[in-house]
Design an enzyme around this catalytic site. Structure first.
Site, short mmCIF file in Angstrom:
data_model
loop_
_atom_site.label_atom_id
_atom_site.label_comp_id
_atom_site.label_asym_id
_atom_site.label_seq_id
_atom_site.Cartn_x
_atom_site.Cartn_y
_atom_site.Cartn_z
N ARG A 1 0.86 -1.19 0.00
CA ARG A 1 0.00 0.00 0.00
C ARG A 1 0.89 1.23 0.00
O ARG A 1 1.95 1.23 0.66
CB ARG A 1 -0.91 0.03 1.23
CG ARG A 1 -2.13 -0.87 1.15
CD ARG A 1 -3.13 -0.41 0.08
NE ARG A 1 -4.31 -1.25 -0.02
CZ ARG A 1 -4.51 -2.23 -0.92
NH1 ARG A 1 -3.57 -2.49 -1.81
NH2 ARG A 1 -5.63 -2.91 -0.93
N HIS B 1 -0.97 0.00 -10.04
CA HIS B 1 -1.73 -0.92 -9.17
C HIS B 1 -2.19 -2.16 -9.94
O HIS B 1 -3.38 -2.50 -9.94
CB HIS B 1 -2.93 -0.20 -8.52
CG HIS B 1 -3.37 -0.89 -7.25
ND1 HIS B 1 -3.81 -0.22 -6.14
CD2 HIS B 1 -3.43 -2.22 -6.92
CE1 HIS B 1 -4.13 -1.09 -5.18
NE2 HIS B 1 -3.90 -2.32 -5.64
N1 LIG Z 1 -0.83 -4.19 -5.37
C1 LIG Z 1 -1.75 -5.12 -5.47
O1 LIG Z 1 -2.22 -5.40 -6.57
C2 LIG Z 1 -2.20 -5.84 -4.23
C3 LIG Z 1 -2.99 -7.01 -4.38
C4 LIG Z 1 -3.36 -7.70 -3.24
C5 LIG Z 1 -2.94 -7.27 -1.98
N2 LIG Z 1 -2.18 -6.14 -1.87
C6 LIG Z 1 -1.70 -5.70 -0.54
O2 LIG Z 1 -0.93 -6.72 0.06
C7 LIG Z 1 -1.20 -6.73 1.47
C8 LIG Z 1 -0.81 -8.05 2.09
O3 LIG Z 1 -1.74 -9.06 1.69
P1 LIG Z 1 -1.78 -10.49 2.39
O4 LIG Z 1 -2.92 -11.23 1.81
O5 LIG Z 1 -0.44 -11.13 2.35
O6 LIG Z 1 -2.09 -10.06 3.91
P2 LIG Z 1 -2.04 -10.95 5.23
O7 LIG Z 1 -2.17 -12.40 4.88
O8 LIG Z 1 -3.00 -10.35 6.17
O9 LIG Z 1 -0.54 -10.75 5.76
C9 LIG Z 1 -0.10 -9.58 6.36
C10 LIG Z 1 1.30 -9.79 6.91
O10 LIG Z 1 1.76 -8.53 7.44
C11 LIG Z 1 2.20 -8.75 8.78
N3 LIG Z 1 1.97 -7.55 9.60
C12 LIG Z 1 0.82 -6.87 9.80
N4 LIG Z 1 1.02 -5.84 10.65
C13 LIG Z 1 2.32 -5.89 11.00
C14 LIG Z 1 3.13 -5.12 11.86
N5 LIG Z 1 2.64 -4.08 12.56
N6 LIG Z 1 4.43 -5.45 11.99
C15 LIG Z 1 4.94 -6.50 11.31
N7 LIG Z 1 4.23 -7.29 10.47
C16 LIG Z 1 2.94 -6.98 10.32
C17 LIG Z 1 1.37 -9.89 9.29
O11 LIG Z 1 2.03 -10.46 10.40
P3 LIG Z 1 1.46 -11.76 11.15
O12 LIG Z 1 1.65 -12.89 10.15
O13 LIG Z 1 2.34 -11.89 12.31
O14 LIG Z 1 0.00 -11.50 11.46
C18 LIG Z 1 1.33 -10.79 8.05
O15 LIG Z 1 2.50 -11.57 7.98
C19 LIG Z 1 -2.70 -6.40 1.53
O16 LIG Z 1 -3.06 -5.88 2.79
C20 LIG Z 1 -2.86 -5.39 0.43
O17 LIG Z 1 -2.68 -4.10 0.97
C21 LIG Z 1 -1.80 -5.42 -2.97
#
Ligand SMILES: NC(=O)c1ccc[n+]([C@@H]2O[C@H](COP(=O)([O-])OP(=O)(O)OC[C@H]3O[C@@H](n4cnc5c(N)ncnc54)[C@H](OP(=O)(O)O)[C@@H]3O)[C@@H](O)[C@H]2O)c1
Length: 309
Positions: free
Chosen positions: A224, A272
């Site tokens: 993001r 994006h």
């Molecule tokens: N550009 C694009 O096209 C696109 C597409 C899809 C998604 N995205 C972005 O990618 C992000 C990640 O997606 P995801 O499905 O992988 O999310 P997810 O499964 O919820 O994983 C989030 C990761 O971030 C870690 N995290 C959260 N808060 C933290 C903090 N304060 N300090 C350290 N680590 C932290 C979490 O830790 P824990 O494992 O310990 O909970 C987890 O490992 C989405 O939120 C979205 O914004 C972008």
């Protein structure tokens, strides 16, 4: 009959209507899927945060809101939403992210730009290092971050990952917490941001943390836009502390035409497109969650509203 409201932009209705109907049929669900229902009749809402639907108060019998996007920062603060909220985890979304991340890591690892732009007769015999001698750090080890980290590790990169809770992933040096962040950044020749946007992760890369990275490091941000302090990044690019930033996401999207990122020689902007939810596979995820709701089983991919992701 289960009443499912589709609350996303019209363009998504055209894309999802048939795949959703097919997925409901395959799951044996008798669903009435529409873009409009009296709110009190709705059992489930298939949702995108840019939908005009922002007040969930009248949806009194709704059992769950099923988000079409992985990112939920635009909805977690909505106090009218009291129903369970599930985010999208879709193998099409994951595969797309793996491909975007791997492609852009390899671009920088192999120094492809020099050859794509042309050496103009200047024969510089400089071979790139092997992946096993390149350190890559993935911030966020969730669905997307862990999948990307594992792919990079399978290509022999030296991969470090960082998350909120400690993890154990084969082939990845897993770190957590504040001291883990500094350690993860200190070796990061290439860093990939796959954190959700929460109050804790906003401006995660700022003047202080950028200074912890090796000089000339590369940043890939498909997470993001607000994970990065833009002014700090521009200064770090100008000073050479950061060698290049490949950015897919921005605080304001579309990125305004006069934004410094567009013209900076060491910034690559992608609009994006790092990864998209794919209608056929995402529809199966939605159908499975409705099946679970009807069977009284726990929903998949529930958002922890207090953590913000
Ligand atoms: N550009 C694009 O096209 C696109 C597409 C899809 C998604 N995205 C972005 O990618 C992000 C990640 O997606 P995801 O499905 O992988 O999310 P997810 O499964 O919820 O994983 C989030 C990761 O971030 C870690 N995290 C959260 N808060 C933290 C903090 N304060 N300090 C350290 N680590 C932290 C979490 O830790 P824990 O494992 O310990 O909970 C987890 O490992 C989405 O939120 C979205 O914004 C972008």
């Amino acid at each position: 009959m289960i009443n499912v409201l589709f609350a996303a932009l019209d363009v998504r209705w055209d894309e999802y209507r048939l795949p959703l109907k097919q997925a409901f049929e395959e799951a044996g669900l008798d669903v009435d899927l529409r873009q409009d229902f009296p709110p009190a009749d709705v059992d489930y809402i298939v949702y995108a945060p840019n939908s005009p639907l922002q007040d969930f108060t009248p949806y009194t019998r709704t059992k769950a809101v099923l988000n079409l996007w992985a990112g939920v920062e635009a909805i977690t603060g909505n106090e009218t939403l009291t129903q369970p909220l599930a985010r999208m985890v879709d193998d099409g979304l994951t595969d797309g992210m793996i491909e975007w991340v791997t492609g852009h890591v390899l671009r920088h690892h192999l120094g492809m730009d020099a050859h794509i732009h042309g050496l103009q007769g200047d024969w510089q015999h400089v071979a790139p290092p092997l992946a096993r001698d390149r350190s890559v750090t993935v911030l966020g080890l969730g669905e997307l971050g862990s999948a990307c980290a594992q792919m990079l590790s399978s290509l022999n990169f030296n991969v470090t990952g960082w998350s909120r809770h400690p993890k154990d992933i084969k082939g990845i040096t897993c770190l957590a917490g504040e001291t883990g962040l500094i350690q993860a950044l200190s070796t990061a020749e290439i860093v990939i941001l796959l954190l959700p946007l929460t109050p804790q992760t906003e401006n995660m890369l700022n003047a202080e943390t950028l200074a912890e990275m090796p000089k000339g490091a590369v940043i890939l941000n498909p997470g993001r836009g607000a994970l990065i302090d833009d002014d700090a990044l521009l200064s770090a690019l100008d000073s050479g502390q950061i060698g290049h930033a490949t950015l897919d996401v921005f605080r304001v999207e579309p990125l305004p035409k006069d934004h410094a990122y567009w013209s900076h020689p060491n910034v690559t902007v992608t609009p994006h497109i790092a990864s998209e939810t794919r209608a056929p596979s995402a529809s199966r995820v939605i159908a499975e969650n409705i099946r679970r709701g009807e069977a009284g089983e726990p929903f998949l991919h529930l958002v922890d509203r207090s953590a913000g992701y």
